[in-house]
Motif scaffolding. Structure first.
Motif, PDB file in Angstrom:
ATOM      1  N   ILE A 155       0.839  -1.197   0.000  1.00 59.03           N
ATOM      2  CA  ILE A 155       0.000   0.000   0.000  1.00 59.03           C
ATOM      3  C   ILE A 155       0.872   1.245   0.000  1.00 59.03           C
ATOM      4  CG2 ILE A 155      -1.771   1.264   1.271  1.00 59.03           C
ATOM      5  CD1 ILE A 155      -2.538  -1.352   2.567  1.00 59.03           C
ATOM      6  N   ALA A 212       6.260 -14.634   4.327  1.00 60.51           N
ATOM      7  CA  ALA A 212       6.397 -13.827   5.535  1.00 60.51           C
ATOM      8  C   ALA A 212       7.853 -13.475   5.825  1.00 60.51           C
ATOM      9  CB  ALA A 212       5.793 -14.558   6.724  1.00 60.51           C
ATOM     10  N   LEU A 218       8.929  -9.245   2.035  1.00 64.09           N
ATOM     11  CA  LEU A 218       8.156  -8.048   2.378  1.00 64.09           C
ATOM     12  C   LEU A 218       8.876  -6.795   1.896  1.00 64.09           C
ATOM     13  CD1 LEU A 218       7.047  -8.921   6.036  1.00 64.09           C
ATOM     14  CD2 LEU A 218       5.692  -9.101   3.982  1.00 64.09           C
ATOM     15  N   ALA A 275       7.661  -4.020  -0.856  1.00 69.48           N
ATOM     16  CA  ALA A 275       7.581  -2.606  -0.521  1.00 69.48           C
ATOM     17  C   ALA A 275       8.377  -1.780  -1.523  1.00 69.48           C
ATOM     18  CB  ALA A 275       8.103  -2.370   0.888  1.00 69.48           C
ATOM     19  N   SER A 278       3.725   0.411   2.792  1.00 69.25           N
ATOM     20  CA  SER A 278       3.494  -0.563   3.861  1.00 69.25           C
ATOM     21  C   SER A 278       3.096  -1.872   3.209  1.00 69.25           C
ATOM     22  CB  SER A 278       2.353  -0.128   4.765  1.00 69.25           C
ATOM     23  OG  SER A 278       2.657   1.103   5.332  1.00 69.25           O
ATOM     24  N   VAL A 279       3.422  -2.978   3.853  1.00 63.85           N
ATOM     25  CA  VAL A 279       3.090  -4.277   3.292  1.00 63.85           C
ATOM     26  C   VAL A 279       2.254  -5.057   4.297  1.00 63.85           C
ATOM     27  CG1 VAL A 279       4.026  -6.381   2.297  1.00 63.85           C
ATOM     28  CG2 VAL A 279       5.313  -4.278   2.125  1.00 63.85           C
ATOM     29  N   PHE A 280       1.182  -5.657   3.816  1.00 68.29           N
ATOM     30  CA  PHE A 280       0.378  -6.526   4.660  1.00 68.29           C
ATOM     31  C   PHE A 280       0.237  -7.872   3.966  1.00 68.29           C
ATOM     32  CE2 PHE A 280      -0.718  -2.394   6.215  1.00 68.29           C
ATOM     33  CZ  PHE A 280      -0.917  -2.592   7.571  1.00 68.29           C
ATOM     34  N   ALA A 281       0.431  -8.940   4.710  1.00 64.47           N
ATOM     35  CA  ALA A 281       0.258 -10.268   4.139  1.00 64.47           C
ATOM     36  C   ALA A 281      -0.449 -11.137   5.161  1.00 64.47           C
ATOM     37  CB  ALA A 281       1.620 -10.871   3.789  1.00 64.47           C
ATOM     38  N   GLY A 282      -1.280 -12.055   4.698  1.00 62.56           N
ATOM     39  CA  GLY A 282      -2.004 -12.919   5.629  1.00 62.56           C
ATOM     40  C   GLY A 282      -3.163 -13.609   4.960  1.00 62.56           C
ATOM     41  N   GLU A 283      -4.015 -14.227   5.771  1.00 61.22           N
ATOM     42  CA  GLU A 283      -5.167 -14.961   5.227  1.00 61.22           C
ATOM     43  C   GLU A 283      -6.422 -14.092   5.287  1.00 61.22           C
ATOM     44  OE1 GLU A 283      -5.411 -18.425   7.714  1.00 61.22           O
ATOM     45  OE2 GLU A 283      -3.244 -18.663   7.582  1.00 61.22           O
ATOM     46  N   ASP A 284      -7.279 -14.300   4.313  1.00 65.50           N
ATOM     47  CA  ASP A 284      -8.570 -13.589   4.253  1.00 65.50           C
ATOM     48  C   ASP A 284      -8.427 -12.084   4.423  1.00 65.50           C
ATOM     49  OD1 ASP A 284      -9.833 -16.024   4.082  1.00 65.50           O
ATOM     50  OD2 ASP A 284      -9.996 -16.234   6.242  1.00 65.50           O
ATOM     51  N   LEU A 285      -7.446 -11.502   3.769  1.00 66.83           N
ATOM     52  CA  LEU A 285      -7.263 -10.059   3.898  1.00 66.83           C
ATOM     53  C   LEU A 285      -8.340  -9.341   3.108  1.00 66.83           C
ATOM     54  CD1 LEU A 285      -3.521  -9.165   3.434  1.00 66.83           C
ATOM     55  CD2 LEU A 285      -4.829  -9.333   5.510  1.00 66.83           C
ATOM     56  N   SER A 286      -8.908  -8.310   3.716  1.00 59.88           N
ATOM     57  CA  SER A 286      -9.779  -7.473   2.905  1.00 59.88           C
ATOM     58  C   SER A 286      -9.486  -6.012   3.206  1.00 59.88           C
ATOM     59  CB  SER A 286     -11.241  -7.810   3.143  1.00 59.88           C
ATOM     60  OG  SER A 286     -11.606  -7.438   4.438  1.00 59.88           O
ATOM     61  N   MET A 287      -9.608  -5.193   2.187  1.00 61.35           N
ATOM     62  CA  MET A 287      -9.304  -3.770   2.295  1.00 61.35           C
ATOM     63  C   MET A 287     -10.602  -2.989   2.248  1.00 61.35           C
ATOM     64  SD  MET A 287      -6.084  -4.088   1.973  1.00 61.35           S
ATOM     65  CE  MET A 287      -5.387  -5.702   1.739  1.00 61.35           C
TER      66      MET A 287
END
Lengths: 152, 158
Positions: free
Chosen positions: B45, B81, B86, B90, B119-128
């Motif tokens: 992001i 991860a 990451l 970025a 910024s970086v986000f990683a994971g399961e079921d991510l929603s923005m």
């Protein structure tokens, strides 16, 4: 990171939360984050540009987010983390950032903010701004949450 | 929202993918999105303010992120991860948005866009979820997998 830029954020958050009815909110801790993992499943990110460059992230659990949304709306029950609490929490983050930015202006730093974005998910790994992050913990009747400040 | 916001970002992505990562973008499909979208698992992001206020998202699957990190660093990774994956994500987001913003600012004098750090986000079921922002996406097909570019711009500030 200069510590004089941190207090405007703490005061901004406490001001806004008190105004919205979260009377029992207190600062409970302060730490520097070395690891990348966030244990919270709701994160609201706001960018800062101008005199300060970086990101501010409010992170909390889904239940806390629902409780805060409920308090913000005068005690209306919020059973599910749907569009309404999401919108409320984003607005909270926006107000906190706006308030903090006007506090920053008083100490001579002109900062512009980006609109808030909410990210929710499980087992999240995050890296904010590629710099050391200062984590400030708050706790109140609605639960506890963190304010992450990453300034370049 | 108008697609004019996303075009510079698409152009920058295609050229960076080709020049830096040696990945040819085969096709791109536009999608109008509402105020939220679901991530494939790995999202970079970058925010911007100035004449336009909003966010740029670079969204891909974990495998794609690892592939891209490998072509940048020459090492192989077992999970997205890992810190270098990451960081690579970025950096890629930073380069693409930097290029796009330069392009926009050159073509629109006075707009004066500026970027926030990525910024970086990683994971399961991510929603923005973006409040009061409407967004537009372009889905790019590359050899490393699908990459979604999303640009969200504040309404009324066009």
């Amino acid at each position: 990171m200069d510590i004089k830029y941190i207090n405007p954020f703490i005061n901004g958050l406490l001001n806004v939360c008190k105004m919205l009815g979260m009377q029992e909110l207190k600062r409970t801790g302060l730490s520097k984050s070395e690891k990348l993992q966030t244990e919270h499943d709701v994160n609201i990110i706001i960018g800062l540009v101008g005199g300060l460059k970086g990101n501010v992230v409010l992170s909390m659990h889904e239940a806390t987010a629902c409780h805060i949304a409920s308090t913000m709306m005068g005690g209306m029950p919020v059973p599910q983390f749907d569009l309404m609490p999401k919108s409320a929490i984003c607005e909270l983050a926006n107000m906190v950032a706006g308030n903090s930015v006007s506090n920053l202006q008083e100490i001579g730093s002109l900062v512009d903010i980006t609109p808030p974005t909410l990210i929710s998910g499980k087992n999240m790994v995050s890296m904010i701004s590629m710099v050391e992050t200062l984590v400030i913990q708050f706790s109140g009747a609605e639960g506890s949450f963190d304010l992450n400040i990453a300034l370049e | 929202m108008a697609t004019i916001h996303i075009v510079p970002f698409v152009r920058a992505s295609v050229s960076i993918f080709r020049d830096m990562l040696d990945l040819e973008v085969r096709s791109g499909e536009t999608e109008e999105e509402g105020d939220s979208f679901v991530s494939r698992g790995f999202t970079v992001i970058v925010g911007f303010t100035g004449g336009w206020k909003g966010r740029f998202f670079l969204d891909m699957g974990g495998e794609t992120a690892m592939h891209i990190a490998s072509s940048l660093t020459g090492e192989s990774y077992s999970t997205f991860a890992e810190e270098e994956v990451l960081l690579s994500g970025a950096e890629l987001g930073n380069i693409i948005s930097g290029n796009a913003i330069t392009d926009i600012n050159n073509n629109n004098p006075g707009l004066n866009l500026r970027l926030t750090p990525p910024s970086v986000f990683a994971g399961e079921d991510l929603s923005m979820f973006n409040v009061r922002l409407s967004s537009c996406s372009v889905l790019l097909q590359t050899d490393a997998g699908l990459v979604k570019i999303n640009v969200a711009v504040e309404e009324g500030n066009k």
